[in-house]
Design a protein around this motif. Structure first.
Motif, PDB file in Angstrom:
ATOM      1  N   GLY A  53      -5.927   3.400  -2.057  1.00 37.01           N
ATOM      2  CA  GLY A  53      -6.349   3.220  -3.428  1.00 37.01           C
ATOM      3  C   GLY A  53      -5.384   2.389  -4.250  1.00 37.01           C
ATOM      4  O   GLY A  53      -4.728   1.485  -3.752  1.00 37.01           O
ATOM      5  N   ILE A  54      -5.304   2.697  -5.542  1.00 38.58           N
ATOM      6  CA  ILE A  54      -4.498   1.934  -6.497  1.00 38.58           C
ATOM      7  C   ILE A  54      -3.244   2.724  -6.846  1.00 38.58           C
ATOM      8  O   ILE A  54      -3.311   3.904  -7.170  1.00 38.58           O
ATOM      9  CB  ILE A  54      -5.303   1.634  -7.763  1.00 38.58           C
ATOM     10  N   SER A  55      -2.095   2.072  -6.762  1.00 38.96           N
ATOM     11  CA  SER A  55      -0.813   2.690  -7.103  1.00 38.96           C
ATOM     12  C   SER A  55      -0.163   1.896  -8.221  1.00 38.96           C
ATOM     13  O   SER A  55      -0.353   0.686  -8.329  1.00 38.96           O
ATOM     14  CB  SER A  55       0.117   2.709  -5.890  1.00 38.96           C
ATOM     15  N   SER A  56       0.605   2.572  -9.062  1.00 39.06           N
ATOM     16  CA  SER A  56       1.328   1.892 -10.125  1.00 39.06           C
ATOM     17  C   SER A  56       2.762   2.402 -10.192  1.00 39.06           C
ATOM     18  O   SER A  56       3.079   3.456  -9.634  1.00 39.06           O
ATOM     19  CB  SER A  56       0.625   2.104 -11.478  1.00 39.06           C
ATOM     20  N   ASN A  91      -3.809 -11.850  -5.326  1.00 39.64           N
ATOM     21  CA  ASN A  91      -4.821 -11.309  -4.425  1.00 39.64           C
ATOM     22  C   ASN A  91      -4.675 -11.926  -3.042  1.00 39.64           C
ATOM     23  O   ASN A  91      -4.741 -13.143  -2.881  1.00 39.64           O
ATOM     24  CB  ASN A  91      -6.217 -11.580  -4.996  1.00 39.64           C
ATOM     25  N   VAL A  92      -4.465 -11.076  -2.027  1.00 41.60           N
ATOM     26  CA  VAL A  92      -4.371 -11.530  -0.634  1.00 41.60           C
ATOM     27  C   VAL A  92      -5.777 -11.515  -0.046  1.00 41.60           C
ATOM     28  O   VAL A  92      -6.445 -10.478  -0.033  1.00 41.60           O
ATOM     29  CB  VAL A  92      -3.440 -10.605   0.183  1.00 41.60           C
ATOM     30  N   TRP A  93      -6.222 -12.666   0.471  1.00 47.10           N
ATOM     31  CA  TRP A  93      -7.598 -12.770   0.934  1.00 47.10           C
ATOM     32  C   TRP A  93      -7.735 -13.765   2.080  1.00 47.10           C
ATOM     33  O   TRP A  93      -6.842 -14.563   2.351  1.00 47.10           O
ATOM     34  CB  TRP A  93      -8.520 -13.200  -0.215  1.00 47.10           C
ATOM     35  N   GLY A  94      -8.871 -13.681   2.751  1.00 50.77           N
ATOM     36  CA  GLY A  94      -9.224 -14.655   3.780  1.00 50.77           C
ATOM     37  C   GLY A  94     -10.711 -14.947   3.692  1.00 50.77           C
ATOM     38  O   GLY A  94     -11.509 -14.059   3.345  1.00 50.77           O
ATOM     39  N   SER A 172      -5.582  -7.169  -0.337  1.00 46.52           N
ATOM     40  CA  SER A 172      -4.636  -6.405  -1.140  1.00 46.52           C
ATOM     41  C   SER A 172      -4.477  -7.135  -2.467  1.00 46.52           C
ATOM     42  O   SER A 172      -4.592  -8.356  -2.521  1.00 46.52           O
ATOM     43  CB  SER A 172      -3.260  -6.319  -0.471  1.00 46.52           C
ATOM     44  N   THR A 173      -4.178  -6.378  -3.505  1.00 42.20           N
ATOM     45  CA  THR A 173      -3.912  -6.981  -4.812  1.00 42.20           C
ATOM     46  C   THR A 173      -2.621  -6.413  -5.374  1.00 42.20           C
ATOM     47  O   THR A 173      -2.445  -5.191  -5.423  1.00 42.20           O
ATOM     48  CB  THR A 173      -5.069  -6.713  -5.789  1.00 42.20           C
ATOM     49  N   ILE A 174      -1.714  -7.299  -5.758  1.00 40.03           N
ATOM     50  CA  ILE A 174      -0.436  -6.925  -6.351  1.00 40.03           C
ATOM     51  C   ILE A 174      -0.399  -7.485  -7.768  1.00 40.03           C
ATOM     52  O   ILE A 174      -0.721  -8.656  -7.987  1.00 40.03           O
ATOM     53  CB  ILE A 174       0.752  -7.514  -5.560  1.00 40.03           C
ATOM     54  N   ARG A 185      -0.509  -1.957  -7.346  1.00 40.01           N
ATOM     55  CA  ARG A 185      -1.033  -2.467  -6.075  1.00 40.01           C
ATOM     56  C   ARG A 185      -2.335  -1.759  -5.737  1.00 40.01           C
ATOM     57  O   ARG A 185      -2.493  -0.570  -5.972  1.00 40.01           O
ATOM     58  CB  ARG A 185      -0.033  -2.212  -4.945  1.00 40.01           C
ATOM     59  N   ALA A 186      -3.266  -2.509  -5.175  1.00 40.29           N
ATOM     60  CA  ALA A 186      -4.501  -1.947  -4.638  1.00 40.29           C
ATOM     61  C   ALA A 186      -4.641  -2.387  -3.186  1.00 40.29           C
ATOM     62  O   ALA A 186      -4.432  -3.559  -2.865  1.00 40.29           O
ATOM     63  CB  ALA A 186      -5.707  -2.403  -5.447  1.00 40.29           C
TER      64      ALA A 186
END
Length: 206
Positions: A53-56, A91-94, A172-174, A185-186
């Motif tokens: 999930g989402i952490s802060s 955002n980490v993506w492919g 992933s999203t930072i 982070r998600a």
């Protein structure tokens, strides 16, 4: 005269430890969506997404990101450090990743909505062996922000300090605060509502 020792076989080999970068990329690949371990992914939807999930992180406990710079998909040079003073959503993506395709319209929408509030979006495109599919992805989903091209995952492994909230899956999203420190982070695909829940508290800090 026999010394009692068994003769050495020529086939015996010593195995060397993998360099840290290789180990890190392999670990990320194991938790990545799609692809079944193939370079650049594939067309199937047999993906594994971290369910953390989402952490802060509270402001006093945040760590600065390491150097995050390089060439974008458009061939320009980009250094995330130059965006200090803004909230930066990374955002980490492919292009091969089904959850990345699902969240892309939401990211494009929120990026446009929050630009005037001092928020900058930067993608990190990974495991696309060439830029063509990634550029087509950006066009198809109207992505208005640049993406660093990181096919081997080196930025993902080296760009975030150990012990911090770092990428562990694709997508992933930072989110970095205005001081360039890792604030949230998600490890799952996000819709617009969840993305705003990561960003809005940082806008309120400004």
């Amino acid at each position: 005269m026999n010394s009692g020792r068994a003769p050495r076989r020529r086939s015996e080999r010593r195995f060397r430890a993998l360099p840290p970068v290789v180990v890190g990329v392999a670990a990320l690949t194991l938790s990545a969506c799609g692809g079944g371990g193939k370079s650049g992914g594939g067309g199937d939807t047999n993906f594994v997404t971290n369910t953390g999930g989402i952490s802060s992180v509270a402001p006093a406990d945040r760590k600065p990101a390491n150097q995050l710079s390089g060439e974008t998909l458009d061939g320009e040079q980009l250094d995330v450090a130059d965006l200090k003073g803004k909230i930066v959503v990374m955002n980490v993506w492919g292009s091969w990743c089904p959850p990345c395709r699902a969240e892309a319209p939401h990211f494009a929408k929120v990026a446009k909505e929050t630009e005037s509030k001092g928020v900058a979006f930067v993608g990190i495109n990974t495991r696309d062996p060439n830029k063509g599919p990634a550029l087509a992805f950006e066009k198809d989903y109207g992505v208005p922000y640049p993406s660093l091209y990181d096919p081997a995952g080196k930025l993902i492994v080296n760009g975030f300090p150990k012990g911090s909230l770092n990428p562990q899956s694709i997508p992933s999203t930072i989110v970095l605060d205005q001081d360039g420190k890792i604030a949230a982070r998600a490890l799952l695909a996000l819709d617009a509502e969840k993305l705003r829940k990561m960003i809005d508290p940082l806008i309120a800090e400004k």
